[in-house]
Design an enzyme around this catalytic site. Structure first.
Site, short mmCIF file in Angstrom:
data_model
loop_
_atom_site.label_atom_id
_atom_site.label_comp_id
_atom_site.label_asym_id
_atom_site.label_seq_id
_atom_site.Cartn_x
_atom_site.Cartn_y
_atom_site.Cartn_z
N HIS A 116 0.82 -1.21 0.00
CA HIS A 116 0.00 0.00 0.00
C HIS A 116 0.86 1.26 0.00
CE1 HIS A 116 -3.88 1.94 0.52
NE2 HIS A 116 -3.35 2.72 1.43
N HIS B 190 -10.31 2.64 -1.29
CA HIS B 190 -10.54 2.25 0.10
C HIS B 190 -11.36 0.96 0.08
CE1 HIS B 190 -10.29 4.29 4.26
NE2 HIS B 190 -9.09 4.14 3.75
#
Length: 752
Positions: free
Chosen positions: A51, A98
């Site tokens: 990430h 998300h």
């Protein structure tokens, strides 16, 4: 290291639980010249997570076109991309995912996704003017999917509405491939004067470092590593990794942030997103080629007994890290006091290029900033690729297998009532699309358009990606995603400027998955070079899969375009009776990967439509010049659902004035291919009878195929001798379907 602060001894099990492999742990020891302590292990784990580090994607991302004469920031250099739009103004924009948080806690997952992307915009000094999204879910027949849709939509709406930014455009796509792992991508757009552009840099030895905004809690700890692993049954136990957002605090933070930037009180500022203090401090110091010292005991916390590990890795929302110009501390604090927000000096800039953390004066972590950041010393991998066997198998399509003895009126109404084609008002009517009163075209046309105050210009914006296309042909599917985004911008009267992207894929360690990622990046780059739309930045989201399957490869494209004059703003619906309807481009005998095959036959197969990027660019250029010359009254991209669906949308999507059409396509193609095939580079345009000859001549001279196919008027849609249906029937099918899908919404998580 001092022995005063006791930390757990790092074990092999701890290393594995932090998502680090043996080779990475060996490299960490080499960097430090010793074993890391527990706090340092946590820092490396989040900063070297997929990430934050992009370790499995950055090598390919660097092949994308990342330069352009209007770009004011390079891809990945700042919190968001910035593009010059004239008048001393820049548009700042970015899209991020998300996904995992929204799969576990849909409301807060989506809400904090919106909050995070908005902070990326105003830390650049830009005032957010618009929010967009790209949402992909499983079938709405599934109760848990309906629960996810409801939570995500409410989260987006509540955060954006409360913050005061209009949510103006997006897409909602349904397919079983996204059942357990929805794709929730949030995009934000802002405007800033060139002189007010801020940077995410910490530099100048001795300059104070401040944390501003909310206090730090335990929410979101290890959110970055949570987003870098596959979802499983155990993921529900990771709910604490989902942050909690407060849009009202964020609104105050926006105003205070813009004030300190415009008063020239700071060197740099960065949002505390993934990995919190750790990420912002290391990235800012590395960008400034400096070091940073953080006194962790000075960080304002809202929970008792928080350890340095927890404080450093917390992803509590509505916080910023600010490098303040020495001597300006009191002025910055006064501004944040005025807005009722915390502002605390927690450290200072150093010259040693180290990220040093102290607790009551004791050094508890000391790591070179460069070795923790993307573009620095983090691992970079070139993963194995293997062409998936299903690509060749699913490409096979025999049109003779599909019966043509159908009631095409029923087929059209069934298509319009299908999840991917129906009116999405149930979704976007929960969003305030008009707040701040700049919205010229909101949800429901090809692209949203917002006026730029104190100018005669406007911005067009869109998000696009057909995951089914990318599943069946990832390279061409990505080309089409860029082409369609550009087509939507042009149909709205804008010139495409640049893109941001959110690349949603499965586990990169699986060669078949990495093949689709590699091919999609190549296709995206090829298209962006043709349309002169450099990539300003974005997000890569891997590990989007559950134990059963990966999501479709979904490289979402967020595109911005400039409308040179507000008189050029164009919408998709028919305007006046008697207007002449034209079709730009050629309809081919293509049915593969279409909504028609999925909705009517339940098939996801066939080669996706062909696309000639040069032909597409020529069509878009000719269309934009025709719009700017005042020849075009409406324009609508022919995309998902094909020609018949696009014509129906032209008839009924302006609910105040619906208008029928009589169409003579005069085609020898199979009816299903003519009506519902998804051949690319096609646009439906209308012109007044007085301009009909001019518009035909304009496109003919440009070398673009154009055909006069009918006229506007009446209360029915008629297409050759195939379709003759009342607008009332089309309206019922199109406008009521989504409400029917969502009328039974579960209020608690439902297992699959």
């Amino acid at each position: 290291m001092s022995a005063k602060f006791k930390q757990p001894k790092v074990t092999a099990e701890m290393v594995a639980n932090h998502g680090l492999n043996k080779e990475e742990y060996r490299k960490i020891k080499e960097i430090l010249g010793r074993e890391p302590n527990f706090t340092e292990l946590g820092i490396f784990s989040v900063m070297w997570s997929e990430h934050c580090s992009y370790k499995n994607s950055i090598a390919l991302l660097k092949t994308l076109p990342r330069e352009g004469e209007a770009l004011l920031t390079g891809a990945g250099e700042e919190n968001a991309g910035a593009v010059d739009i004239g008048h001393g103004l820049a548009v700042v924009f970015k899209i991020e995912s998300h996904n995992h948080p929204s799969a576990i806690e849909p409301y807060q997952g989506a809400a904090t996704g919106v909050g995070g992307i908005l902070r990326d915009i105003f830390t650049m000094g830009a005032r957010p003017i618009a929010s967009l999204n790209s949402l992909h879910f499983g079938s709405p027949d599934n109760p848990r999917v309906r629960y996810l849709v409801d939570g995500v939509v409410r989260g987006i709406g509540d955060y954006g509405n409360s913050f005061g930014v209009p949510t103006v455009a997006g897409e909602v796509f349904f397919d079983e491939a996204y059942t357990a792992n929805p794709i929730i991508n949030a995009m934000a757009v802002g405007i800033v004067k060139h002189s007010d552009l801020a940077t995410a840099t910490a530099a100048g030895e001795g300059n104070p470092i401040m944390i501003v905004g909310s206090k730090t809690g335990r929410d979101g700890i290890h959110g970055a590593t949570f987003a870098s692993e596959e979802l499983s049954d155990a993921s529900q136990e990771r709910r604490p990794a989902v942050q909690i957002g407060d849009p009202f605090t964020e609104k105050l933070l926006l105003e205070a942030t813009l004030e300190i930037i415009r008063q020239d009180l700071i060197v740099g500022i960065q949002d505390m997103g993934a990995a919190g203090i750790t990420c912002s401090s290391t990235e800012m110091s590395a960008r400034g080629e400096s070091g940073i010292e953080i006194h962790i005991d000075k960080v304002p916390v809202r929970e008792t007994g928080m350890t340095p590990y927890e404080i450093l890795l917390s992803e509590s929302q509505e916080r910023m890290l600010v490098c303040v110009k020495k001597g300006c501390e009191e002025r910055v604090q006064a501004i944040f006091d005025k807005w009722g927000l915390d502002s605390t000096i927690v450290g200072h800039v150093t010259s040693d290029k180290m990220m040093t953390v102290k607790l009551h004066g004791e050094v508890i972590s000391r790591i070179p900033s460069w070795d923790l950041v993307l573009g620095g010393g983090v691992p970079v991998y070139h993963r194995e690729t293997k062409r998936p066997a299903y690509l060749d198998e699913l490409a096979k399509l025999n049109l003779t297998d599909y019966d043509l003895s159908r009631d095409w009126n029923d087929v059209l109404t069934t298509m319009l009532a299908s999840p991917n084609l129906c009116y999405k008002g149930w979704v976007f009517e929960q969003y305030d699309s008009m707040v701040r009163t700049n919205t010229a075209v909101g949800p429901g046309s090809d692209a949203a358009v917002l006026r730029i105050r104190k100018t005669d210009k406007a911005l067009a914006m869109s998000t696009d990606c057909n995951g089914r296309y990318c599943y069946l042909n990832p390279r061409r599917g990505a080309r089409i995603a860029v082409a369609e985004a550009a087509r939507n911008i042009v149909c709205s009267g804008g010139r495409p400027l640049a893109i941001t992207n959110c690349l949603n894929f499965g586990n990169p360690y699986k060669p078949e998955i990495y093949y689709t990622f590699s091919e999609a990046v190549k296709g995206m780059g090829e298209a962006c070079r043709v349309f002169n739309t450099p990539v300003t930045g974005g997000n890569v989201s891997f590990y989007n899969e559950d134990p059963a399957r990966a999501v479709f490869p979904t490289p979402t494209i967020g595109m911005i375009g400039l409308v040179e004059h507000i008189s050029h703003i164009t919408t998709q619906w028919f305007k006046d009776d008697g207007d002449i309807i034209f079709l730009l481009g050629n309809t081919k005998e293509e049915l593969g990967a279409s909504e028609y095959l999925k909705v009517i036959h339940g098939h996801t197969k066939g080669d996706i439509p062909d696309i000639d990027l040069a032909e597409e660019k020529k069509t878009q250029d000719a269309l934009l010049s025709a719009i700017q010359a005042g020849l075009v009254k409406s324009a609508h991209d022919v995309a998902d659902g094909g020609l018949a669906t696009a014509l129906a949308e032209c008839c009924i999507t302006n609910r105040i004035h619906v208008r029928g059409a009589s169409i003579e396509a005069g085609s020898t193609l199979r009816p299903d291919c003519l009506l519902f095939g998804e051949s690319q580079s096609r646009v439906i345009v209308t012109a007044s009878p007085d301009n009909s000859d001019k518009i035909e001549s304009h496109f003919t001279q440009a070398g673009v195929a154009i055909k006069r196919i009918g006229s506007v008027g009446g209360s029915r849609l008629e297409i050759d001798d195939l379709i003759d249906v009342s607008l009332d029937n089309l309206i019922d099918a199109y406008y009521l379907a989504m409400d029917r899908f969502m009328e039974k919404i579960e209020t608690a998580p439902v297992t699959t």
